[in-house]
Design an enzyme around this catalytic site. Sequence first.
Site, PDB file in Angstrom:
ATOM      1  CG  ASP A  11      -2.026   1.074   0.998  1.00 54.40           C
ATOM      2  OD1 ASP A  11      -2.853   0.781  -0.177  1.00 54.40           O
ATOM      3  OD2 ASP A  11      -2.133   1.874   1.913  1.00 54.40           O
ATOM      4  CG  HIS A  30       7.896   4.624  -2.469  1.00 56.22           C
ATOM      5  ND1 HIS A  30       8.108   5.158  -3.956  1.00 56.22           N
ATOM      6  CD2 HIS A  30       6.610   4.309  -2.701  1.00 56.22           C
ATOM      7  CE1 HIS A  30       7.152   4.856  -4.634  1.00 56.22           C
ATOM      8  NE2 HIS A  30       6.015   4.569  -3.844  1.00 56.22           N
TER       9      HIS A  30
END
Length: 195
Positions: free
Chosen positions: A70, A180
């Site tokens: 997520d 990320h």
Amino acid sequence: MKLVLATSNKGKVREIKALCEDFEVVPYSELIDEFEIVEDGDDFKENALIKARAVFKALNDKDVIVLADDSGISVDILGGEPGIYSARYAGADATDKDNLYKLIDALKTKGVESSPAHYTAAIAIVTKEGEYSVHGWMYGNAINRAIGEGGFGYDPMFVPLGYDKTLGELDDETKKSISHRAKALSLAKVILQTF
């Protein structure tokens, strides 16, 4: 080792496959019919775990390893928006382009050309052994225009710290080294290698 992804987002599947070459990476939609997963967690970690648990349960195979991601972008001048709502910022059926241009418009409405921002990726792993989660971050600036055709999501409007190009302009190898998701996956791989 088979790694089942709790996503059908083609961009994410492609990126995770490229970063996890030691594993057989399969989106869950190749094994069972896609189904709606209600992501009602308060943060990225909670939503990643919700997705991973739901797919693990639906597969009904104790030997499978399910990985869910997520992730999203948080823009400082917008109080951290869109954050966990990044994928549905412009509405439930929004496309990547809809979301991108809504965020660009939000910056223009604030009257700024750019704002400090960061991407967060939370990765959850669910197996018969237990549940695990890790995070990765990438810092930089969100700009009020789209530049570059590469990547997906908000990449054309995000300039990582130390760079003068957007993620939409940077090559895949560079992105793999700073993203990320790459940072979170490198931590996830440490967990996966223990199985």
